[in-house]
Design a protein around this motif. Structure first.
Motif, short mmCIF file in Angstrom:
data_model
loop_
_atom_site.label_atom_id
_atom_site.label_comp_id
_atom_site.label_asym_id
_atom_site.label_seq_id
_atom_site.Cartn_x
_atom_site.Cartn_y
_atom_site.Cartn_z
N HIS A 17 4.04 0.20 -18.39
CA HIS A 17 4.47 0.13 -20.28
C HIS A 17 4.49 -1.38 -20.58
CE1 HIS A 17 4.45 4.00 -19.33
NE2 HIS A 17 5.36 4.81 -20.45
N CYS A 18 5.03 -2.08 -19.34
CA CYS A 18 5.71 -3.35 -19.43
C CYS A 18 5.19 -4.14 -17.98
CB CYS A 18 6.97 -3.84 -19.63
SG CYS A 18 7.66 -3.41 -18.47
N ASN A 19 5.16 -6.09 -18.35
CA ASN A 19 4.43 -6.57 -18.08
C ASN A 19 5.61 -7.08 -16.27
OD1 ASN A 19 2.51 -8.31 -19.25
ND2 ASN A 19 3.91 -9.25 -20.28
N ASN A 20 6.62 -6.16 -16.64
CA ASN A 20 7.52 -6.18 -15.78
C ASN A 20 7.36 -5.18 -14.82
OD1 ASN A 20 9.50 -8.10 -14.52
ND2 ASN A 20 11.05 -6.50 -15.31
N CYS A 21 6.68 -3.93 -15.15
CA CYS A 21 5.85 -3.09 -14.55
C CYS A 21 4.30 -3.45 -13.66
CB CYS A 21 5.55 -1.57 -15.60
SG CYS A 21 7.20 -0.68 -15.51
N ARG A 22 4.12 -3.94 -14.47
CA ARG A 22 2.57 -4.92 -14.19
C ARG A 22 2.44 -5.83 -13.32
NH1 ARG A 22 -0.75 -8.72 -14.57
NH2 ARG A 22 -3.72 -8.94 -14.52
N LYS A 23 3.98 -6.48 -13.20
CA LYS A 23 3.42 -7.82 -12.71
C LYS A 23 4.90 -6.90 -11.24
CE LYS A 23 6.83 -11.75 -11.52
NZ LYS A 23 8.32 -12.74 -12.30
N LYS A 24 5.53 -5.97 -10.75
CA LYS A 24 5.60 -5.42 -10.26
C LYS A 24 4.50 -4.68 -9.36
CE LYS A 24 8.95 -2.43 -11.33
NZ LYS A 24 10.00 -1.31 -11.57
N ILE A 25 3.74 -3.74 -10.08
CA ILE A 25 2.63 -3.10 -9.07
C ILE A 25 1.81 -3.95 -8.39
CG2 ILE A 25 0.51 -2.10 -9.18
CD1 ILE A 25 1.93 -0.58 -11.68
N MET A 26 1.23 -4.82 -9.16
CA MET A 26 0.79 -6.12 -8.94
C MET A 26 1.15 -6.95 -7.45
SD MET A 26 -2.66 -6.54 -9.75
CE MET A 26 -3.00 -8.05 -9.77
N GLU A 27 2.60 -7.01 -7.51
CA GLU A 27 3.51 -8.28 -6.28
C GLU A 27 3.21 -6.93 -5.00
OE1 GLU A 27 6.56 -9.35 -7.40
OE2 GLU A 27 5.23 -11.12 -9.29
N ASN A 28 3.24 -5.77 -5.71
CA ASN A 28 3.71 -4.60 -4.04
C ASN A 28 2.52 -3.92 -3.70
OD1 ASN A 28 6.51 -4.82 -3.69
ND2 ASN A 28 6.22 -4.58 -5.32
N ILE A 29 1.10 -3.30 -4.49
CA ILE A 29 0.39 -1.99 -3.96
C ILE A 29 -0.92 -3.51 -3.40
CG2 ILE A 29 -1.55 -0.16 -4.71
CD1 ILE A 29 1.85 0.00 -4.38
N SER A 30 -0.53 -4.67 -4.31
CA SER A 30 -2.08 -5.65 -3.66
C SER A 30 -1.77 -5.67 -1.84
CB SER A 30 -1.72 -6.90 -4.25
OG SER A 30 -1.88 -6.95 -5.44
N PHE A 31 -0.82 -5.24 -1.89
CA PHE A 31 -0.59 -6.27 -0.38
C PHE A 31 -0.12 -4.67 0.68
CE2 PHE A 31 0.98 -9.79 -2.35
CZ PHE A 31 0.73 -10.65 -1.87
N GLU A 32 -0.50 -3.56 0.40
CA GLU A 32 -0.14 -2.07 1.02
C GLU A 32 -1.41 -2.39 1.62
OE1 GLU A 32 1.70 0.64 0.71
OE2 GLU A 32 2.69 -0.37 -0.10
N LYS A 33 -1.63 -1.67 3.23
CA LYS A 33 -2.68 -1.59 3.83
C LYS A 33 -3.99 -0.65 3.37
CE LYS A 33 -3.52 0.27 9.06
NZ LYS A 33 -2.72 0.84 9.76
N GLY A 34 -5.08 -1.29 3.49
CA GLY A 34 -6.11 -0.94 2.68
C GLY A 34 -6.78 -1.50 1.64
N VAL A 35 -5.78 -1.71 0.72
CA VAL A 35 -5.95 -2.08 -0.24
C VAL A 35 -6.95 -3.55 -0.69
CG1 VAL A 35 -5.03 -2.61 -2.32
CG2 VAL A 35 -3.78 -1.24 -1.24
N LYS A 36 -7.64 -2.83 -1.09
CA LYS A 36 -9.39 -4.30 -1.63
C LYS A 36 -9.33 -4.38 -2.41
CE LYS A 36 -12.66 -2.00 2.05
NZ LYS A 36 -13.86 -2.14 2.08
N GLY A 37 -8.68 -3.85 -3.74
CA GLY A 37 -8.33 -4.65 -5.35
C GLY A 37 -7.69 -3.66 -6.27
N LEU A 38 -6.66 -4.38 -7.31
CA LEU A 38 -6.24 -3.75 -8.18
C LEU A 38 -6.00 -3.93 -8.89
CD1 LEU A 38 -4.10 -1.86 -7.83
CD2 LEU A 38 -2.18 -4.10 -7.14
N GLU A 39 -6.57 -3.32 -10.05
CA GLU A 39 -6.36 -4.12 -12.49
C GLU A 39 -5.50 -2.94 -12.47
OE1 GLU A 39 -9.51 -2.69 -15.01
OE2 GLU A 39 -10.28 -3.37 -13.31
N VAL A 40 -4.82 -3.68 -12.82
CA VAL A 40 -3.64 -3.36 -13.54
C VAL A 40 -3.70 -3.12 -14.91
CG1 VAL A 40 -0.64 -2.70 -14.34
CG2 VAL A 40 -2.18 -3.51 -11.88
N SER A 41 -4.05 -2.37 -16.36
CA SER A 41 -4.06 -2.33 -17.62
C SER A 41 -3.31 -2.01 -18.02
CB SER A 41 -5.58 -1.58 -18.07
OG SER A 41 -5.87 -2.05 -19.79
N LEU A 42 -2.33 -3.03 -18.65
CA LEU A 42 -1.35 -2.47 -20.40
C LEU A 42 -2.20 -1.96 -20.81
CD1 LEU A 42 1.53 -5.49 -20.04
CD2 LEU A 42 1.75 -3.34 -19.00
#
Length: 66
Positions: free
Chosen positions: A2-27
């Motif tokens: 819903h907001c840039n804060n959520c987007r940032k939180k997802i980008m900063e945390n999920i990008s580094f989950e084991k096995g993640v090759k790519g991440l796209e977050v669309s507001l």
């Protein structure tokens, strides 16, 4: 997502989950698209990681042919 804060939180945390090759977050679309190695992680693990950030997961879609 819903907001840039959520987007940032997802980008900063999920990008580094084991096995993640790519991440796209669309507001605009309120979506998270995760490309991952199924040998290293699962949909359930990634869903739990996103929910742990207090971001609800409303649905999971799979690309055609998967």
């Amino acid at each position: 997502v819903h907001c840039n804060n959520c987007r940032k939180k997802i980008m900063e945390n999920i990008s580094f989950e084991k096995g993640v090759k790519g991440l796209e977050v669309s507001l605009e679309k309120q979506t998270v698209v995760v490309k991952y190695d199924a040998a290293k992680t699962s949909v359930e693990t990634l869903k739990a990681a996103i929910q742990k950030l207090n971001v609800p997961v409303k649905s999971i879609e799979y690309p055609q042919g998967k």
